[in-house]
Design an enzyme around this catalytic site. Structure first.
Site, mmCIF file in Angstrom:
data_model
loop_
_atom_site.group_PDB
_atom_site.id
_atom_site.type_symbol
_atom_site.label_atom_id
_atom_site.label_comp_id
_atom_site.label_asym_id
_atom_site.label_seq_id
_atom_site.Cartn_x
_atom_site.Cartn_y
_atom_site.Cartn_z
ATOM 1 N N TRP A 101 0.828 -1.214 0.000
ATOM 2 C CA TRP A 101 0.000 0.000 0.000
ATOM 3 C C TRP A 101 0.855 1.255 0.000
ATOM 4 O O TRP A 101 0.516 2.243 -0.673
ATOM 5 C CB TRP A 101 -0.954 -0.036 1.192
ATOM 6 C CG TRP A 101 -1.609 -1.376 1.329
ATOM 7 C CD1 TRP A 101 -1.507 -2.260 2.368
ATOM 8 C CD2 TRP A 101 -2.421 -2.037 0.340
ATOM 9 N NE1 TRP A 101 -2.201 -3.410 2.099
ATOM 10 C CE2 TRP A 101 -2.767 -3.310 0.866
ATOM 11 C CE3 TRP A 101 -2.882 -1.686 -0.927
ATOM 12 C CZ2 TRP A 101 -3.558 -4.219 0.167
ATOM 13 C CZ3 TRP A 101 -3.663 -2.588 -1.635
ATOM 14 C CH2 TRP A 101 -3.988 -3.836 -1.076
ATOM 15 N N ASP A 168 -2.278 6.244 6.636
ATOM 16 C CA ASP A 168 -3.245 5.337 6.021
ATOM 17 C C ASP A 168 -3.531 4.252 7.055
ATOM 18 O O ASP A 168 -2.706 3.381 7.304
ATOM 19 C CB ASP A 168 -2.666 4.741 4.737
ATOM 20 C CG ASP A 168 -3.548 3.651 4.135
ATOM 21 O OD1 ASP A 168 -4.623 3.353 4.698
ATOM 22 O OD2 ASP A 168 -3.153 3.077 3.098
ATOM 23 N N LYS A 192 -12.969 -2.807 7.022
ATOM 24 C CA LYS A 192 -12.411 -3.806 7.945
ATOM 25 C C LYS A 192 -13.185 -3.799 9.271
ATOM 26 O O LYS A 192 -13.713 -4.815 9.684
ATOM 27 C CB LYS A 192 -10.934 -3.520 8.232
ATOM 28 C CG LYS A 192 -10.123 -3.040 7.060
ATOM 29 C CD LYS A 192 -9.874 -4.099 6.019
ATOM 30 C CE LYS A 192 -8.931 -3.578 4.941
ATOM 31 N NZ LYS A 192 -8.624 -4.574 3.912
#
Length: 359
Positions: A101, A168, A192
């Protein structure tokens, strides 16, 4: 009702209590005779849901009025380019590379043509740890991904720095309290611990939003969404409604401090099992960097044959989502907030039985 144990990395499980409430209200929200997905985002009814969710985010983390809370679209992936578009200020942006990521975020910084620098990386050890680093005091911003779903690593605390810190937090949102003292921007896809996919939470210091250049498209400016209260375009109304229910559930459990206690117990149980059976299982992340959310591990003997069998037999035993990411392989158990300690105990018992049978 036959419900499986969901260890998926995201979208992930949602507490049954939350699903049932959404089910009860789906046809008639608060007894009003219409679904939340049928009414205008400009209506007073929806705006109450919107502002309720925003306030819960503030209350859980402690964000004050100097921050704006936004619910955007495009996933965390859009933020990889939106961050440099909005926050680069003509100096240097510094990134720490801890996996897929951050790699993608760095590539977008390159595409944007900004002056950026990767100040630390754990790539040489296959992203098995959080590297040591220090952001420059005068950097336009310092960028991290607080938890890596693929490699199972997590920052134990937010790094201290004088420059604005961009985080993030997609895969550990709402899983623990954090120190927000030097947070410039805090964001993540909510799928999530915050409900279904489709909402990106962005919490940004309002003064940083003023940096945006005039050549940035209007809809991609944080300033635009701040002024429009996240409704410059029609937002994902159902996703915001579900997020509000999830945050309500977290608060009922005792807030982020209590959620952290639960997540710590779950992770400790699972990692202990891996370590105790080290002749059969091996964790990927170094112990000092182990994630509370995503536990990635391998079978050390005949793994190419046994790992697919492990996943297949786990599914037969009512446990899904245990196949490792294609970039790392192996096995991955994501133990987000909706996963209970009893669920993890069931997985550990299966792991023991599987090792005894195949070791």
């Amino acid at each position: 009702m036959n419900r499986v144990l969901n260890f998926s990395a995201g979208p992930s499980g949602i507490p049954l209590e939350v699903l049932k409430k959404a089910q009860d209200e789906f046809l008639s929200f608060q007894g009003k005779g219409y679904s939340i997905i049928e009414i205008s985002h400009r209506s007073k009814v929806f705006e109450e849901v919107l502002h309720s969710a925003m306030q819960k985010v503030r209350d859980l983390y402690g964000f004050g009025d100097e921050y704006a809370v936004l619910f955007l679209q495009g996933g965390a992936t859009l933020q990889f380019s939106q961050v440099p578009m909005n926050l680069y200020n003509g100096g240097v942006a510094e990134y720490v590379n801890t996996g897929n990521w951050t790699n993608k975020a760095i590539k977008e910084a390159k595409i944007r043509g900004i002056n950026y620098k990767v100040i630390a990386s754990s790539e040489e050890t296959k992203f098995d740890r959080i590297p040591e680093f220090h952001f420059s005091d005068d950097a336009d911003y310092g960028y991290i991904c607080s938890n890596n779903t693929i490699y199972g690593t997590e920052y134990k605390e937010m790094p201290k720095c004088k420059c604005p810190l961009v985080v993030d937090s997609s895969s550990d949102l709402f899983s623990r309290p954090i120190d927000i003292s030097n947070i410039g921007m805090f964001y993540g896809g909510i799928q999530k611990n915050g409900g279904p996919a489709g909402i990106t939470l962005v919490v940004i210091r309002k003064d940083l939003a003023e940096r945006v250049r005039s050549d940035v498209p209007t809809i991609l400016r944080y300033k635009t969404q701040i002024e429009a209260d996240s409704m410059s375009n029609t937002p994902n109304t159902f996703g915001i409604y579900m997020l509000n229910l999830m945050l309500e559930w977290i608060i009922k459990q005792g807030g982020l401090s209590e959620i952290l206690k639960r997540n710590t117990k779950k992770a400790a149980l699972l990692y202990s099992a891996i370590d105790e059976m080290s002749d059969f299982y091996k964790g990927h992340a170094q112990k000092s960097s182990r994630s509370l959310m995503n536990v990635s591990f391998n079978i050390t003997k005949n793994g190419s044959e046994l790992e697919p069998l492990f996943v297949k037999e786990a599914e037969k035993n009512g446990m899904i989502g245990l196949k490792g990411h294609r970039m790392l392989g192996g096995i991955r158990a994501s133990i987000y907030n909706a996963v209970t300690l009893e669920n993890v105990k069931t997985l550990v018992e299966f792991m023991k039985e599987f090792a005894e049978k195949n070791g």
